[in-house]
Design a protein around this motif. Structure first.
Motif, short mmCIF file in Angstrom:
data_model
loop_
_atom_site.label_atom_id
_atom_site.label_comp_id
_atom_site.label_asym_id
_atom_site.label_seq_id
_atom_site.Cartn_x
_atom_site.Cartn_y
_atom_site.Cartn_z
N GLU A 47 -6.76 -23.06 -19.31
CA GLU A 47 -5.60 -22.23 -19.61
C GLU A 47 -6.01 -20.75 -19.52
O GLU A 47 -6.96 -20.33 -20.15
N ARG A 59 -6.36 -13.43 -17.04
CA ARG A 59 -5.79 -13.24 -15.70
C ARG A 59 -6.39 -12.02 -15.02
O ARG A 59 -6.62 -12.03 -13.81
N PRO A 96 -3.05 -12.93 -10.07
CA PRO A 96 -2.96 -13.69 -11.32
C PRO A 96 -1.97 -13.11 -12.34
O PRO A 96 -1.64 -13.77 -13.31
N LEU A 135 -1.49 -19.22 -16.37
CA LEU A 135 -2.06 -19.93 -15.23
C LEU A 135 -2.84 -21.11 -15.79
O LEU A 135 -3.52 -20.98 -16.81
N ILE A 136 -2.71 -22.24 -15.14
CA ILE A 136 -3.48 -23.42 -15.53
C ILE A 136 -4.35 -23.78 -14.34
O ILE A 136 -3.84 -24.20 -13.29
N ALA A 137 -5.65 -23.58 -14.49
CA ALA A 137 -6.59 -23.91 -13.42
C ALA A 137 -6.81 -25.41 -13.39
O ALA A 137 -6.99 -26.04 -14.44
N TRP A 149 2.22 -23.95 -7.56
CA TRP A 149 0.80 -24.31 -7.41
C TRP A 149 0.22 -23.39 -6.35
O TRP A 149 0.59 -23.46 -5.18
N THR A 196 -10.52 -20.10 -3.96
CA THR A 196 -10.67 -21.13 -4.99
C THR A 196 -12.06 -21.76 -4.95
O THR A 196 -12.53 -22.27 -5.96
N HIS A 220 -14.56 -19.13 -14.04
CA HIS A 220 -13.98 -20.28 -14.73
C HIS A 220 -15.02 -21.12 -15.48
O HIS A 220 -14.67 -22.09 -16.14
N LEU A 239 -12.70 -26.06 -8.09
CA LEU A 239 -11.37 -25.58 -8.44
C LEU A 239 -10.39 -25.98 -7.34
O LEU A 239 -10.66 -25.78 -6.15
N TRP A 280 -4.35 -23.16 -9.08
CA TRP A 280 -3.76 -22.85 -10.39
C TRP A 280 -2.28 -23.17 -10.36
O TRP A 280 -1.60 -22.94 -9.36
N TYR A 294 0.90 -21.64 -11.66
CA TYR A 294 1.45 -20.41 -12.23
C TYR A 294 2.71 -20.82 -12.98
O TYR A 294 3.61 -21.41 -12.38
#
Length: 191
Positions: free
Chosen positions: A50, A56, A76, A82-84, A123, A129, A138, A146, A149, A151
């Motif tokens: 998260e 961000r 970002p 954002l959820i990675a 997404w 990434t 991260h 990764l 994310w 959004y």
């Protein structure tokens, strides 16, 4: 709550969202449900990170570092949350590609659940990434990658919501091939 079919048919990507976002508690409920995707050997080869507030900004600096630029990318900052999505590979007989498919499935399921709960979701991916700078930001481990994310933010009021064109299933759905080659394969299997 809508039916699953209605939720999937009405889903769309929201490239612009408002500054409101779901709480951690709201997300946890949806992640718990999204984690129920098909998962060979129940490895759960995924995790989510998260990113809110200054997280961000840190990601923006990592993105620019990956691109050889100074400062911070504004990408970002386009959503309050954002959820990675991280593929977290496990040692197993289950192939790496299959584990990545599970992580992708969780991300897609979560995006559907967020959309159905009234949130705007997009997404995002990109070459960065898989960059070292972004992975380091991260805190990714050696056996992690990764996948992008989600959004997430509020759905802005719109006058007219553009609907995606329906998929013509006949163009993407076929039967097992038949013919000489298929018959030859069937004959060798019978031996």
């Amino acid at each position: 709550m809508s039916t699953t079919l209605e939720a999937v048919r009405s889903r769309r990507s929201w490239s612009k969202v408002t500054d409101v976002a779901p709480t951690r508690a709201e997300i946890e409920v949806l992640v718990s449900a999204a984690g129920r995707v098909a998962d060979h050997s129940s490895l759960r080869p995924w995790r989510l990170i998260e990113l809110r507030g200054d997280d961000r900004e840190r990601l923006g600096r990592a993105i620019n570092k990956a691109a050889g630029q100074k400062g911070a990318s504004s990408k970002p900052m386009r959503a309050p949350l954002l959820i990675a999505i991280v593929a977290s590979y496990r040692k197993s007989k289950v192939a790496r590609w299959e584990q990545e498919a599970v992580a992708s499935g969780v991300a897609h399921m979560l995006s559907l659940l967020l959309d159905d709960a009234g949130w705007g979701v997009l997404w995002r991916t990109g070459d960065y990434t898989r960059s070292k700078a972004v992975a380091k930001a991260h805190g990714l481990e050696k056996d992690e990658e990764l996948l992008g994310w989600l959004y997430v933010g509020g759905k802005p009021p719109t006058r007219k919501i553009a609907r995606r064109k329906a998929v013509d299933a006949r163009r993407h759905l076929s039967r097992m091939p038949r013919g000489k080659k298929a018959d030859e394969l069937d004959a060798t299997d019978a031996d």
